[in-house]
Scaffold this motif. Structure first.
Motif, PDB file in Angstrom:
ATOM      1  N   ALA A   1      12.817   2.172  16.899  1.00  0.00           N
ATOM      2  CA  ALA A   1      13.980   1.554  17.557  1.00  0.00           C
ATOM      3  C   ALA A   1      15.010   2.629  17.899  1.00  0.00           C
ATOM      4  CB  ALA A   1      14.579   0.495  16.644  1.00  0.00           C
ATOM      5  N   ARG A   2      15.232   3.567  16.956  1.00  0.00           N
ATOM      6  CA  ARG A   2      16.245   4.607  17.183  1.00  0.00           C
ATOM      7  C   ARG A   2      15.853   5.538  18.327  1.00  0.00           C
ATOM      8  NH1 ARG A   2      17.730   8.311  12.202  1.00  0.00           N
ATOM      9  NH2 ARG A   2      16.977   9.984  13.551  1.00  0.00           N
ATOM     10  N   LEU A   3      14.548   5.833  18.439  1.00  0.00           N
ATOM     11  CA  LEU A   3      14.089   6.767  19.482  1.00  0.00           C
ATOM     12  C   LEU A   3      14.376   6.240  20.880  1.00  0.00           C
ATOM     13  CD1 LEU A   3      10.739   7.980  17.851  1.00  0.00           C
ATOM     14  CD2 LEU A   3      12.756   9.380  18.346  1.00  0.00           C
ATOM     15  N   THR A   4      14.390   4.907  21.031  1.00  0.00           N
ATOM     16  CA  THR A   4      14.681   4.359  22.368  1.00  0.00           C
ATOM     17  C   THR A   4      16.115   4.685  22.787  1.00  0.00           C
ATOM     18  OG1 THR A   4      15.413   2.236  21.491  1.00  0.00           O
ATOM     19  CG2 THR A   4      13.087   2.397  22.080  1.00  0.00           C
TER      20      THR A   4
ATOM     21  N   SER B   1       0.860  -1.189   0.000  1.00  0.00           N
ATOM     22  CA  SER B   1       0.000   0.000   0.000  1.00  0.00           C
ATOM     23  C   SER B   1       0.894   1.236   0.000  1.00  0.00           C
ATOM     24  CB  SER B   1      -0.913   0.012   1.232  1.00  0.00           C
ATOM     25  OG  SER B   1      -0.301   0.705   2.310  1.00  0.00           O
ATOM     26  N   ALA B   2       0.282   2.398  -0.204  1.00  0.00           N
ATOM     27  CA  ALA B   2       1.054   3.651  -0.238  1.00  0.00           C
ATOM     28  C   ALA B   2       1.692   3.960   1.110  1.00  0.00           C
ATOM     29  CB  ALA B   2       0.140   4.800  -0.658  1.00  0.00           C
ATOM     30  N   LEU B   3       1.240   3.272   2.164  1.00  0.00           N
ATOM     31  CA  LEU B   3       1.780   3.517   3.497  1.00  0.00           C
ATOM     32  C   LEU B   3       3.142   2.852   3.726  1.00  0.00           C
ATOM     33  CD1 LEU B   3      -1.307   3.057   5.867  1.00  0.00           C
ATOM     34  CD2 LEU B   3       0.017   5.148   5.537  1.00  0.00           C
ATOM     35  N   ALA B   4       3.531   1.925   2.848  1.00  0.00           N
ATOM     36  CA  ALA B   4       4.708   1.085   3.117  1.00  0.00           C
ATOM     37  C   ALA B   4       5.969   1.886   3.483  1.00  0.00           C
ATOM     38  CB  ALA B   4       4.971   0.148   1.948  1.00  0.00           C
ATOM     39  N   PRO B   5       6.364   2.909   2.696  1.00  0.00           N
ATOM     40  CA  PRO B   5       7.597   3.621   3.055  1.00  0.00           C
ATOM     41  C   PRO B   5       7.491   4.339   4.402  1.00  0.00           C
ATOM     42  CG  PRO B   5       6.953   4.107   0.782  1.00  0.00           C
ATOM     43  CD  PRO B   5       5.807   3.379   1.417  1.00  0.00           C
ATOM     44  N   LEU B   6       6.293   4.900   4.704  1.00  0.00           N
ATOM     45  CA  LEU B   6       6.090   5.588   5.988  1.00  0.00           C
ATOM     46  C   LEU B   6       6.207   4.587   7.133  1.00  0.00           C
ATOM     47  CD1 LEU B   6       5.121   8.551   6.848  1.00  0.00           C
ATOM     48  CD2 LEU B   6       2.869   7.511   7.173  1.00  0.00           C
ATOM     49  N   ALA B   7       5.624   3.410   6.963  1.00  0.00           N
ATOM     50  CA  ALA B   7       5.619   2.388   8.021  1.00  0.00           C
ATOM     51  C   ALA B   7       7.029   1.834   8.234  1.00  0.00           C
ATOM     52  CB  ALA B   7       4.648   1.274   7.667  1.00  0.00           C
ATOM     53  N   ARG B   8       7.729   1.551   7.154  1.00  0.00           N
ATOM     54  CA  ARG B   8       9.087   0.986   7.291  1.00  0.00           C
ATOM     55  C   ARG B   8      10.036   2.001   7.935  1.00  0.00           C
ATOM     56  NH1 ARG B   8      11.126  -3.621   4.687  1.00  0.00           N
ATOM     57  NH2 ARG B   8       9.430  -4.973   4.040  1.00  0.00           N
ATOM     58  N   ARG B   9       9.940   3.255   7.527  1.00  0.00           N
ATOM     59  CA  ARG B   9      10.781   4.294   8.132  1.00  0.00           C
ATOM     60  C   ARG B   9      10.420   4.458   9.613  1.00  0.00           C
ATOM     61  NH1 ARG B   9      15.576   6.643   8.289  1.00  0.00           N
ATOM     62  NH2 ARG B   9      15.457   8.703   9.209  1.00  0.00           N
ATOM     63  N   SER B  10       9.114   4.429   9.907  1.00  0.00           N
ATOM     64  CA  SER B  10       8.667   4.594  11.296  1.00  0.00           C
ATOM     65  C   SER B  10       9.149   3.440  12.169  1.00  0.00           C
ATOM     66  CB  SER B  10       7.138   4.658  11.361  1.00  0.00           C
ATOM     67  OG  SER B  10       6.688   5.935  11.034  1.00  0.00           O
ATOM     68  N   PHE B  11       9.050   2.214  11.648  1.00  0.00           N
ATOM     69  CA  PHE B  11       9.461   1.043  12.426  1.00  0.00           C
ATOM     70  C   PHE B  11      10.936   1.190  12.817  1.00  0.00           C
ATOM     71  CE2 PHE B  11      10.652  -3.425  13.100  1.00  0.00           C
ATOM     72  CZ  PHE B  11       9.617  -3.843  13.918  1.00  0.00           C
ATOM     73  N   ALA B  12      11.755   1.666  11.872  1.00  0.00           N
ATOM     74  CA  ALA B  12      13.183   1.866  12.168  1.00  0.00           C
ATOM     75  C   ALA B  12      13.371   3.009  13.170  1.00  0.00           C
ATOM     76  CB  ALA B  12      13.942   2.156  10.873  1.00  0.00           C
ATOM     77  N   LEU B  13      12.600   4.095  12.998  1.00  0.00           N
ATOM     78  CA  LEU B  13      12.743   5.243  13.912  1.00  0.00           C
ATOM     79  C   LEU B  13      12.308   4.879  15.332  1.00  0.00           C
ATOM     80  CD1 LEU B  13      11.513   8.282  11.748  1.00  0.00           C
ATOM     81  CD2 LEU B  13      13.832   7.873  12.588  1.00  0.00           C
TER      82      LEU B  13
END
Ligand SMILES: Cc1cc2nc3c(=O)[nH]c(=O)nc-3n(C[C@H](O)[C@H](O)[C@H](O)COP(=O)(O)OP(=O)(O)OC[C@H]3O[C@@H](n4cnc5c(N)ncnc54)[C@H](O)[C@@H]3O)c2cc1C
Length: 372
Positions: free
Chosen positions: A68-71, A54-66
């Motif tokens: 982890a980084r935010l912790t 879906s069009a959400l894929a890049p937003l979701a993948r970037r968010s999933f990585a972020l």
């Protein structure tokens, strides 16, 4: 430059963090309480690739990585952990068989058939959404952002060329150079102030159980049927704080205009308690620590509105994240900060979420769109 963010849910708080981190002056205006709505009552489940296709894929993948980084970047503990995720269904005729399927999750009833693995610690994770939102807001404040209590009642504009000059809180004006509407389902109200499409609210109910150490950290998505034949899709998320969150039972009940007045549908908690008692003897015996109802923000095409409001310089919206607002908050916050500070985004292309793709809601139809 001062940016005014209307709404202190996960989207408003995360945008505030990414803007403040870049040294931009930010004020968040929240009417009721940080994370008082869906952002405090959601499951907090995160998936790397469930939006693929879906069009959400890049937003979701970037968010999933972020996430982890935010912790590592932001102080605080919001229960972030990676986990296994399973899917299944109920078949209470199997009770006698004394097992709950190929992946035996011992804390569930024998009538629960866990039929497949849906995610691994590589692909699925969770946060406590209220703690995550609060941590983002605290981190924004630590970088200089302000949090103000107040109900935004309008946008102050300068004409020819049209651009925002601030917001109104009742009779008071707060001046700003950019305004971001991030009021979740209440973003609908902003269609009376700016040329925006409708954002609707869909209600969901949830319970939080005190399960201590009895439930392992594995998320479970089920399909079940009530005695009257109604199909439900309960989601069960054991959390690192010793609680277990279960949500199900959606409805299209009208959104109250005041976030403080969100209440459960009659009988919804009783149905959910009965359902949980059938799904697990651990839940049947556990103390319930929260009974919750909230609205997720949705748009007519299922995609969020993230970007510039057409025709009014300095006006932006970030809303309509539906079932993935907790997941997609970090990449939304990062992209909004890039858009406002640099004029364009670097990590995620926001064009699929352009508010101009949907027709503007006629303000005369606002009352009907809000559900009467
Ligand atoms: C039952 C349920 C389970 C969910 N589970 C998950 C999940 O597991 N994972 C996931 O990623 N997502 C999940 N979601 C979706 C997620 O909760 C939402 O997408 C997200 O919380 C939306 O955040 P928001 O900041 O846009 O809106 P909200 O959380 O609604 O925040 C909007 C804020 O604006 C404030 N406000 C309203 N009007 C005004 C005003 N006039 N002036 C100032 N402030 C105002 C409100 O008080 C509120 O604090 C779930 C949703 C539901 C309903």
């Amino acid at each position: 430059m001062r940016v005014l963010i209307c709404g202190g849910g996960v989207i408003g708080a995360t945008i505030a963090y990414f803007l403040a981190r870049r040294g931009i002056a930010v004020t968040v205006i929240e009417s009721t309480g940080v994370a008082c709505a869906a952002s405090g009552k959601a499951g907090g489940f995160l998936a790397r690739d469930w939006c693929d296709g879906s069009a959400l894929a890049p937003l979701a993948r970037r968010s999933f990585a972020l996430h982890a980084r935010l912790t590592e970047e932001v102080p605080g503990d919001w229960g972030y952990r990676r986990l296994d995720t399973y899917g299944g269904f109920t078949d209470f005729r199997r009770r006698a068989a004394g097992r709950n399927g190929p992946c035996n999750l011992a804390w569930l009833s024998d009538g629960v058939v866990v039929s497949q693995a849906l995610g691994t610690p590589e692909t699925t994770a969770q946060v406590h959404p209220a703690s995550f939102t609060a941590a983002m807001m605290h981190a924004a404040i630590a970088h200089g952002a302000e949090l103000r209590r107040g109900r935004v009642t309008g946008i102050v504009r300068r004409e020819s060329p049209a651009r925002v000059a601030g917001i109104a809180i009742g009779g008071e004006t707060v001046e700003g150079d950019a305004v971001i509407v991030a009021m979740g389902p209440w973003s609908l109200l902003a269609a009376a102030w700016l040329p925006l499409p409708a954002v609707f609210g869909l209600k969901g109910h949830s319970l939080v159980f005190d399960t201590g150490a009895q439930v392992p950290g594995e998320a479970v998505f089920l399909e079940t049927r009530e005695a009257n034949g109604t199909v439900l899709a309960p989601e069960l998320f054991p959390r690192s704080d010793g609680t277990t969150y279960v949500c199900a039972i959606s409805s299209e009940s009208p959104l109250p205009l005041d976030p403080a007045r969100v209440a459960a549908d009659p009988g919804a908690f009783e149905r959910l308690e009965k359902l949980c008692a059938n799904l697990s003897p651990v839940l049947a015996a556990a103390r319930i620590v929260a009974r919750q109802a909230c609205y997720r923000p949705v748009t007519s095409d299922g995609l969020p509105l993230i970007g510039r409001v057409p025709g009014v310089a300095g006006a932006y919206i970030a809303s309509g994240h539906s079932v993935w607002g907790i997941l997609n908050a970090p990449a939304t916050g990062e992209a909004m900060a890039e858009l406002i500070a640099d004029g364009k985004t670097r990590h995620v292309d926001l064009s699929p979420f352009d508010p101009a793709r949907l027709p503007r809601l006629d303000p005369a139809r606002l009352h009907a769109a809000a559900g009467g």
